[in-house]
Design a protein around this motif. Structure first.
Motif, PDB file in Angstrom:
ATOM      1  N   THR A 225     -70.521 -14.791   7.278  1.00 34.92           N
ATOM      2  CA  THR A 225     -69.280 -14.061   7.540  1.00 34.92           C
ATOM      3  C   THR A 225     -68.068 -14.934   7.224  1.00 34.92           C
ATOM      4  N   SER A 294     -61.688  -5.268  13.228  1.00 30.52           N
ATOM      5  CA  SER A 294     -62.817  -4.350  13.299  1.00 30.52           C
ATOM      6  C   SER A 294     -62.794  -3.739  14.700  1.00 30.52           C
ATOM      7  N   LYS A 296     -63.751  -1.274  17.791  1.00 30.33           N
ATOM      8  CA  LYS A 296     -64.905  -0.625  18.404  1.00 30.33           C
ATOM      9  C   LYS A 296     -64.382   0.486  19.326  1.00 30.33           C
TER      10      LYS A 296
HETATM   11  C1  AVI Z   1     -67.149  -3.013   6.519  1.00 31.90           C
HETATM   12  N1  AVI Z   1     -66.898  -3.254   7.948  1.00 31.90           N
HETATM   13  C2  AVI Z   1     -67.305  -2.121   8.733  1.00 31.90           C
HETATM   14  C3  AVI Z   1     -67.406  -4.523   8.451  1.00 31.90           C
HETATM   15  C4  AVI Z   1     -67.155  -4.625   9.974  1.00 31.90           C
HETATM   16  O1  AVI Z   1     -68.113  -4.787  10.708  1.00 31.90           O
HETATM   17  O2  AVI Z   1     -66.024  -4.466  10.398  1.00 31.90           O
HETATM   18  C5  AVI Z   1     -66.746  -5.682   7.731  1.00 31.90           C
HETATM   19  C6  AVI Z   1     -67.154  -7.014   8.260  1.00 31.90           C
HETATM   20  N2  AVI Z   1     -66.361  -8.046   8.387  1.00 31.90           N
HETATM   21  C7  AVI Z   1     -67.030  -9.075   8.845  1.00 31.90           C
HETATM   22  N3  AVI Z   1     -68.264  -8.696   9.057  1.00 31.90           N
HETATM   23  C8  AVI Z   1     -68.373  -7.411   8.703  1.00 31.90           C
END
Ligand code: AVI
Length: 332
Positions: A225, A294, A296
């Protein structure tokens, strides 16, 4: 016509898809975003630029990591409930996949659907998109595939619907979580309009949970990552001629259990100067370059968000540990 290079040119050379539309934004967009992002008091570069070919390959590797639960959990939910989903969708559907990547998940749905008529994968990484489209074509020879190389947030017309079935947006992977919640409403509202009244949308959404699970998913032991985030700097150096010293930055991911936000920054380890087009930007030791969020959601919060975007929540599927959710929505 788009000419694949490298690996994609060799893969599945003999299989052709119906059409490949190259609508990818030019480099100007990336250059402008980097200059604008470095000029701000709180430096940031939009996360859509993480996905050049190498970024897409690294993201595929992330999906295989033991710490990264979303992919395997969503795949298990899709496998377990594909028959239900296929029943709700009906025959001769046209699937439109937003950010299709390696198209691994759509195969589960295509296998379960009754005579799917069309597949429109949309992705920014052209070679990746073509190789994946050809793999799907090989597995489903009767399917009409029109691939679109574009940022799926761009404005473009969808190809005409094939067959007499429903149009179904497919947006797996919790990519919706990479938008700010307010942006996500606008984004979904745009897709409700584009897909048309009565169309369905299947959206994968990562759920709120303990930081002990989310944290490692965004900062894995093998450092994949971190390489994915730092690749943004590698890409800028190659494509824009910037002089980012990649070793002088560190990937940092922080999950806030109270808000549901994972915030990813590249932290500067030293005082440094970054140059682009003869413009210098000072980056102080400890200063953050923000590259991704990201988000949730709880099931209820996401349903309320979808509802405010013009989608009626129809059904939701989850796993036993309620790590992840897959939502069926209908455009009003
Ligand atoms: C594409 N997206 C949904 C990934 C996430 O989990 O937010 C991108 C990601 N960034 C780091 N790890 C995964």
């Amino acid at each position: 016509m788009y000419k694949p290079q490298g690996e994609a040119a060799l893969a599945d050379t003999f299989i052709d898809i119906a059409a490949f539309h190259d609508l990818a934004p030019d480099q100007h967009d990336f250059r402008a975003a980097v200059i604008e992002g470095l000029s701000r008091p709180a430096k940031a570069i939009p996360c859509r630029f993480l996905y050049d070919e190498r970024g897409s390959t690294l993201f595929d590797q992330i999906c295989e990591l033991p710490e990264y639960y979303p992919t395997r959990t969503e795949i298990a939910i899709l496998r377990e409930n594909a028959a239900d989903m296929a029943r709700a969708i009906g025959p001769e559907a046209q699937l439109v996949e937003l950010g299709s990547g390696s198209s691994a998940k759509v195969g589960i749905l295509l296998d379960a659907l009754d005579r799917p008529a069309g597949y429109v994968p949309i992705d920014i990484a052209g070679e990746h998109l073509l190789a994946a489209s050809r793999r799907i074509q090989a597995a489903h020879p009767a399917l009409h595939i029109e691939a679109i190389c574009a940022d799926f947030a761009q404005d473009f017309d969808l190809p005409a619907n094939r067959g007499s079935g429903r149009r179904v947006g497919f947006y797996p992977g919790s990519t919706i979580g990479n938008l700010e919640p307010g942006e996500a409403v606008g984004f979904l509202a745009g897709w409700a309009r584009r897909l048309g009244q009565g169309a369905l949308m299947i959206v994968g959404v990562d759920l709120r949970k303990s930081a002990s699970i989310v944290g490692p998913a965004y900062d894995d032991a093998q450092g994949v990552t971190a390489r994915f985030s730092l690749n943004l700097l590698v890409r800028a150096n190659r494509e824009l001629g910037t002089n980012f010293e990649v070793a002088n930055f560190r990937h940092r991911a922080v999950y806030n259990e109270d808000t549901g936000q994972v915030r990813i920054d590249l932290l500067s380890l030293v005082d440094q100067v970054v140059t682009i087009d003869d413009r210098n930007f000072g980056v102080a030791r400890g200063e953050a370059l923000h590259v991704e969020n990201s988000w949730k959601y709880t099931v209820e919060d996401f349903q309320a968000l979808a509802d405010s975007a013009g989608f009626r929540p129809m059904e939701v599927w989850s796993d036993q540990r309620t790590l992840f959710s897959v939502h069926l929505l209908q455009a009003r």
